[in-house]
Design a protein around this motif. Sequence first.
Motif, PDB file in Angstrom:
ATOM      1  N   ASN A   1      39.037  37.679  20.423  1.00  0.00           N
ATOM      2  CA  ASN A   1      40.328  37.977  19.786  1.00  0.00           C
ATOM      3  C   ASN A   1      41.183  38.827  20.740  1.00  0.00           C
ATOM      4  OD1 ASN A   1      39.607  40.694  19.536  1.00  0.00           O
ATOM      5  ND2 ASN A   1      38.593  40.302  17.560  1.00  0.00           N
ATOM      6  N   ALA A   2      42.413  39.109  20.325  1.00  0.00           N
ATOM      7  CA  ALA A   2      43.377  39.748  21.231  1.00  0.00           C
ATOM      8  C   ALA A   2      42.892  41.119  21.696  1.00  0.00           C
ATOM      9  CB  ALA A   2      44.730  39.870  20.530  1.00  0.00           C
ATOM     10  N   SER A   3      42.264  41.886  20.803  1.00  0.00           N
ATOM     11  CA  SER A   3      41.876  43.242  21.237  1.00  0.00           C
ATOM     12  C   SER A   3      40.653  43.181  22.160  1.00  0.00           C
ATOM     13  CB  SER A   3      41.660  44.177  20.048  1.00  0.00           C
ATOM     14  OG  SER A   3      40.548  43.750  19.316  1.00  0.00           O
ATOM     15  N   GLU A   4      39.729  42.245  21.906  1.00  0.00           N
ATOM     16  CA  GLU A   4      38.586  42.084  22.829  1.00  0.00           C
ATOM     17  C   GLU A   4      39.101  41.711  24.223  1.00  0.00           C
ATOM     18  OE1 GLU A   4      34.788  40.350  20.388  1.00  0.00           O
ATOM     19  OE2 GLU A   4      36.570  39.093  20.388  1.00  0.00           O
ATOM     20  N   LEU A   5      40.068  40.770  24.240  1.00  0.00           N
ATOM     21  CA  LEU A   5      40.629  40.337  25.532  1.00  0.00           C
ATOM     22  C   LEU A   5      41.318  41.491  26.236  1.00  0.00           C
ATOM     23  CD1 LEU A   5      42.351  36.846  25.155  1.00  0.00           C
ATOM     24  CD2 LEU A   5      40.533  37.505  26.739  1.00  0.00           C
ATOM     25  N   ALA A   6      42.102  42.261  25.491  1.00  0.00           N
ATOM     26  CA  ALA A   6      42.848  43.373  26.095  1.00  0.00           C
ATOM     27  C   ALA A   6      41.882  44.407  26.669  1.00  0.00           C
ATOM     28  CB  ALA A   6      43.769  44.004  25.047  1.00  0.00           C
ATOM     29  N   ARG A   7      40.819  44.711  25.901  1.00  0.00           N
ATOM     30  CA  ARG A   7      39.834  45.711  26.379  1.00  0.00           C
ATOM     31  C   ARG A   7      39.174  45.236  27.675  1.00  0.00           C
ATOM     32  NH1 ARG A   7      38.320  46.464  21.054  1.00  0.00           N
ATOM     33  NH2 ARG A   7      36.491  45.130  21.241  1.00  0.00           N
ATOM     34  N   ALA A   8      38.864  43.941  27.752  1.00  0.00           N
ATOM     35  CA  ALA A   8      38.206  43.428  28.966  1.00  0.00           C
ATOM     36  C   ALA A   8      39.204  43.392  30.131  1.00  0.00           C
ATOM     37  CB  ALA A   8      37.644  42.028  28.704  1.00  0.00           C
ATOM     38  N   LYS A   9      40.441  42.983  29.827  1.00  0.00           N
ATOM     39  CA  LYS A   9      41.407  42.787  30.928  1.00  0.00           C
ATOM     40  C   LYS A   9      41.748  44.084  31.665  1.00  0.00           C
ATOM     41  CE  LYS A   9      44.870  39.788  30.483  1.00  0.00           C
ATOM     42  NZ  LYS A   9      45.930  38.979  29.818  1.00  0.00           N
ATOM     43  N   VAL A  10      41.747  45.205  30.969  1.00  0.00           N
ATOM     44  CA  VAL A  10      42.064  46.463  31.681  1.00  0.00           C
ATOM     45  C   VAL A  10      40.981  46.815  32.713  1.00  0.00           C
ATOM     46  CG1 VAL A  10      43.532  47.547  29.950  1.00  0.00           C
ATOM     47  CG2 VAL A  10      41.061  47.949  29.895  1.00  0.00           C
ATOM     48  N   LEU A  11      39.815  46.212  32.554  1.00  0.00           N
ATOM     49  CA  LEU A  11      38.732  46.509  33.501  1.00  0.00           C
ATOM     50  C   LEU A  11      38.723  45.539  34.683  1.00  0.00           C
ATOM     51  CD1 LEU A  11      35.903  47.138  30.876  1.00  0.00           C
ATOM     52  CD2 LEU A  11      37.129  48.859  32.216  1.00  0.00           C
ATOM     53  N   VAL A  12      39.599  44.541  34.653  1.00  0.00           N
ATOM     54  CA  VAL A  12      39.575  43.503  35.689  1.00  0.00           C
ATOM     55  C   VAL A  12      40.748  43.704  36.645  1.00  0.00           C
ATOM     56  CG1 VAL A  12      39.656  41.004  36.120  1.00  0.00           C
ATOM     57  CG2 VAL A  12      38.446  41.898  34.109  1.00  0.00           C
ATOM     58  N   ASP A  13      40.459  44.280  37.785  1.00  0.00           N
ATOM     59  CA  ASP A  13      41.473  44.436  38.837  1.00  0.00           C
ATOM     60  C   ASP A  13      40.775  44.833  40.132  1.00  0.00           C
ATOM     61  OD1 ASP A  13      43.541  44.991  40.537  1.00  0.00           O
ATOM     62  OD2 ASP A  13      44.732  46.056  39.027  1.00  0.00           O
ATOM     63  N   TYR A  14      40.761  43.897  41.069  1.00  0.00           N
ATOM     64  CA  TYR A  14      40.029  44.149  42.330  1.00  0.00           C
ATOM     65  C   TYR A  14      40.583  45.370  43.063  1.00  0.00           C
ATOM     66  CZ  TYR A  14      44.077  42.081  44.601  1.00  0.00           C
ATOM     67  OH  TYR A  14      45.349  41.827  45.033  1.00  0.00           O
ATOM     68  N   ARG A  15      41.833  45.772  42.765  1.00  0.00           N
ATOM     69  CA  ARG A  15      42.402  46.943  43.456  1.00  0.00           C
ATOM     70  C   ARG A  15      41.734  48.240  43.015  1.00  0.00           C
ATOM     71  NH1 ARG A  15      48.241  44.565  42.135  1.00  0.00           N
ATOM     72  NH2 ARG A  15      47.019  44.354  40.228  1.00  0.00           N
ATOM     73  N   ASN A  16      40.940  48.151  41.946  1.00  0.00           N
ATOM     74  CA  ASN A  16      40.177  49.333  41.511  1.00  0.00           C
ATOM     75  C   ASN A  16      38.785  49.398  42.134  1.00  0.00           C
ATOM     76  OD1 ASN A  16      42.224  50.413  39.960  1.00  0.00           O
ATOM     77  ND2 ASN A  16      41.663  49.159  38.172  1.00  0.00           N
ATOM     78  N   ILE A  17      38.539  48.518  43.102  1.00  0.00           N
ATOM     79  CA  ILE A  17      37.277  48.607  43.864  1.00  0.00           C
ATOM     80  C   ILE A  17      37.628  49.242  45.205  1.00  0.00           C
ATOM     81  CG2 ILE A  17      35.335  47.331  44.869  1.00  0.00           C
ATOM     82  CD1 ILE A  17      36.132  44.968  43.046  1.00  0.00           C
ATOM     83  N   GLU A  18      37.028  50.380  45.482  1.00  0.00           N
ATOM     84  CA  GLU A  18      37.357  51.103  46.716  1.00  0.00           C
ATOM     85  C   GLU A  18      36.193  50.993  47.697  1.00  0.00           C
ATOM     86  OE1 GLU A  18      40.159  54.663  45.838  1.00  0.00           O
ATOM     87  OE2 GLU A  18      38.210  55.434  46.478  1.00  0.00           O
ATOM     88  N   LEU A  19      36.442  50.330  48.815  1.00  0.00           N
ATOM     89  CA  LEU A  19      35.400  50.218  49.837  1.00  0.00           C
ATOM     90  C   LEU A  19      35.666  51.257  50.923  1.00  0.00           C
ATOM     91  CD1 LEU A  19      35.045  46.344  50.389  1.00  0.00           C
ATOM     92  CD2 LEU A  19      33.859  47.826  48.764  1.00  0.00           C
ATOM     93  N   ASP A  20      34.613  51.948  51.328  1.00  0.00           N
ATOM     94  CA  ASP A  20      34.733  52.908  52.431  1.00  0.00           C
ATOM     95  C   ASP A  20      33.909  52.362  53.594  1.00  0.00           C
ATOM     96  OD1 ASP A  20      34.324  55.018  54.245  1.00  0.00           O
ATOM     97  OD2 ASP A  20      34.638  56.516  52.674  1.00  0.00           O
ATOM     98  N   ALA A  21      34.618  51.833  54.599  1.00  0.00           N
ATOM     99  CA  ALA A  21      33.916  51.149  55.700  1.00  0.00           C
ATOM    100  C   ALA A  21      33.083  52.129  56.522  1.00  0.00           C
ATOM    101  CB  ALA A  21      34.928  50.434  56.595  1.00  0.00           C
ATOM    102  N   ALA A  22      33.573  53.365  56.661  1.00  0.00           N
ATOM    103  CA  ALA A  22      32.844  54.341  57.480  1.00  0.00           C
ATOM    104  C   ALA A  22      31.542  54.740  56.784  1.00  0.00           C
ATOM    105  CB  ALA A  22      33.716  55.565  57.721  1.00  0.00           C
ATOM    106  N   ARG A  23      31.630  55.011  55.489  1.00  0.00           N
ATOM    107  CA  ARG A  23      30.426  55.460  54.751  1.00  0.00           C
ATOM    108  C   ARG A  23      29.640  54.299  54.160  1.00  0.00           C
ATOM    109  NH1 ARG A  23      34.082  59.508  53.296  1.00  0.00           N
ATOM    110  NH2 ARG A  23      33.472  61.531  54.108  1.00  0.00           N
ATOM    111  N   HIS A  24      30.249  53.105  54.175  1.00  0.00           N
ATOM    112  CA  HIS A  24      29.584  51.926  53.605  1.00  0.00           C
ATOM    113  C   HIS A  24      29.312  52.110  52.115  1.00  0.00           C
ATOM    114  CE1 HIS A  24      27.394  48.207  54.742  1.00  0.00           C
ATOM    115  NE2 HIS A  24      28.246  48.315  55.746  1.00  0.00           N
ATOM    116  N   THR A  25      30.319  52.617  51.423  1.00  0.00           N
ATOM    117  CA  THR A  25      30.148  52.840  49.982  1.00  0.00           C
ATOM    118  C   THR A  25      31.163  52.026  49.185  1.00  0.00           C
ATOM    119  OG1 THR A  25      31.647  54.726  50.086  1.00  0.00           O
ATOM    120  CG2 THR A  25      29.272  55.203  50.221  1.00  0.00           C
ATOM    121  N   VAL A  26      30.840  51.836  47.905  1.00  0.00           N
ATOM    122  CA  VAL A  26      31.722  51.132  46.967  1.00  0.00           C
ATOM    123  C   VAL A  26      31.963  52.075  45.792  1.00  0.00           C
ATOM    124  CG1 VAL A  26      31.984  49.079  45.520  1.00  0.00           C
ATOM    125  CG2 VAL A  26      30.522  48.982  47.562  1.00  0.00           C
ATOM    126  N   PHE A  27      33.230  52.280  45.450  1.00  0.00           N
ATOM    127  CA  PHE A  27      33.551  53.124  44.301  1.00  0.00           C
ATOM    128  C   PHE A  27      34.363  52.299  43.297  1.00  0.00           C
ATOM    129  CE2 PHE A  27      36.287  56.448  42.243  1.00  0.00           C
ATOM    130  CZ  PHE A  27      35.255  57.036  41.512  1.00  0.00           C
TER     131      PHE A  27
END
Length: 363
Positions: free
Chosen positions: A160-186
């Motif tokens: 339903n619309a609220s389930e979709l909305a709750r999931a969609k706020v968690l979907v954005d590759y720009r919220n994955i932070e890669l640190d090449a020097a430390r080799h970490t993912v945040f």
Amino acid sequence: MVSCSPNHSSNSLKRVITHSSHYTTLISLALGFSLILIPCELSARGPQLKRYEFSLPRMGTIFRIELYSPDDATAAKAAEAAFARAEELEQIMSDYREDSELMRLAREGASAPFPASDDLYNVLAKSIRISELSRGAFDVSVGPLVELWRKARRTGRLPNASELARAKVLVDYRNIELDAARHTVFLKRAGMKLDLGAIGKGYAADQMLALLQSRGLRQAMVVAGGEVALGAAPSDQAGWRVAIDTPDTGTGKRPCVLMLHDSAVSTSGNSRQFVEVNGKRYSHIIDPSTGLGLEGAASTTVIARDSTTADALATALSIMPVGDGMRLADSLAYVAVYWVRQAGNGWKGYASRGFPTSCLGAK
Ligand code: AMP
Ligand code: MG
């Protein structure tokens, strides 16, 4: 079961047919195969090389290796090592195994930067690059929407619309932070879940092929489900013949057949994995902008230098409008794409620059 003779299955999810002038094999996704060594034939111009085939279940599908080797022991040891590498990658990338590195990242990666293995780091870096190129059509953080799709498959009910909305706020590759020097993912948002279903098999195919080649077996092919990674051509051939199963085959059109070496092919399609609700089919490929699976049958085939790129791009270009995808494909070196889309009651094919003409409109 490993065979040098034709092996046809009608219930495969995604099919790729490989041929040489001597044999044809249809790759099925039925489970229960085992690792058996079969020397199939002598190579015409290199009598010292014999052809071998191996297959094993990996990553929820069948992985297959074809290679030319001077002897049985070299072939068997190399294939065993390649399948072991696939198992290692499955333990890193699986979203079905609670103890995989990917699932640990989901649990721990939003609290503090997560020290990632080389494999996980590399496949995430590549995923983010494809997300940028496709402007978010491909998004490796699509996990929460994939969970809703799987729930719809179990319950026969769309979110339903609220389930979709709750999931969609968690979907954005720009919220994955890669640190090449430390080799970490945040992960910048708690609850984010990554899904490597659109790129992991391609990455595994590349890694397996590289392993075979590092052992001197340059004439080799790895098929990971529908992902095909090709090494040097067999001695007596101009390349490996790869036939693509598009939704318009069976309408009087023969499968599109490619002859390739030192490259990779991937086909993403809507027609084999879907959930049907109120007469509409929603594919397992999810458009992050709607949160729902793509509707309608279609296929997108990508040829690229490596299988990781081909796999991820085939999924991305399934979601993007053909025109945008065509511009993207034409801007990339060594990428060629063939789209089959529904047009009225029939089908229409579109090819980017450089796609082998042997395929186009083949009857
Ligand atoms: P493929 O068969 O390579 O096109 O990959 C399909 C799989 O990728 C799905 O089963 C999901 O696990 C995942 N997936 C679905 N939609 C997306 C998306 N928009 N971006 C990245 N991965 C996706
Ligand atoms: Mg893919």
